[in-house]
Structure formats: C-alpha cells, structure tokens
Design a protein around this motif. Structure first.
Motif: not given
Length: 127
Positions: A32-33, A36, A39-40, A120, A123-125, A127
C-alpha cells in the motif's frame, strides 16, 4: 511453540497460521505504501506535463511562460518530487529488510513492523 529465555521459539517446521497472516499483513501494508507513492508520482507527472504545455498570460512583447515556470507552481512540483523521492528510498529500504526476514523464515521484530507502519502512514498521507 514454546517460550525459552523469554523468547518465542518455533518447535516445528510448519509455520503457524498467525505468523503467515502476520507476514501477509506486513507485505500488504508495504505494498500500500509503495502503491501510494507510485500513484502520487504518476499524478504529478501527468500534471507537470500539462503545466509544461499550458501557456500563461504575459505583457505584450515578453515570452509567455508555461504554468510550470510560475515560481510557486515550480516550487510545488519540486517539493513533491523531493518528498516522493524520500518515500521511494525509504519504502525500498524497508522492502529489502522485510525480504531478508521473510527469506530466513524469522519472525519480524518490532523494528520492521514499525518501519512498515511508518512507510504506510507517511506514504498515504503524502500521496
């Protein structure tokens, strides 16, 4: 399984189901990390390509700058690339450590579990 000298010790060759589930959770979180960040990064690539082509108004007789040449827009792209670069390197380093642990069959320690959690969340934050 037993506890010897205050440590968990596997007493059979067969992995416990909870360990397998734990490994899947850890690899999933790391995936997931990484996804993300990818994707970003792709989103910024597409946006930058658009901004490079988009011309902005300029007074008569001066060249029209592209949107990506406007200082605050250029700063956004630069900052994003820097942050994503740090996250790419971090998640890659965490992946190397996790792969070593999984190849040896060891139980992941709290250090790698925390590193994956940080990867995770950050990276999500970002992105």
């Amino acid at each position: 399984a037993e506890i010897r000298e205050n440590k968990y010790v596997q007493t059979t060759d067969q992995r416990m189901r909870i360990e397998i589930l734990g490994q899947r959770l850890l690899t999933g979180r790391l995936a997931i990390a990484q996804a993300s960040v990818i994707f970003a990064g792709r989103l910024f690539e597409i946006t930058k390509a658009y901004a490079d082509k988009k011309k902005c108004w300029a007074p008569k007789g001066t060249p029209q700058p592209s949107l990506s040449e406007i200082p605050h827009i250029a700063a956004i792209f630069s900052e994003a690339e820097d942050q994503l670069g740090v996250l790419r390197r971090y998640t890659a380093a965490v992946e190397v450590k996790l792969n070593e642990i999984l190849r040896t069959g060891a139980i992941p320690d709290s250090e790698i579990v925390e590193a994956i959690a940080v990867a995770k969340v950050k990276s999500v934050q970002t992105a």
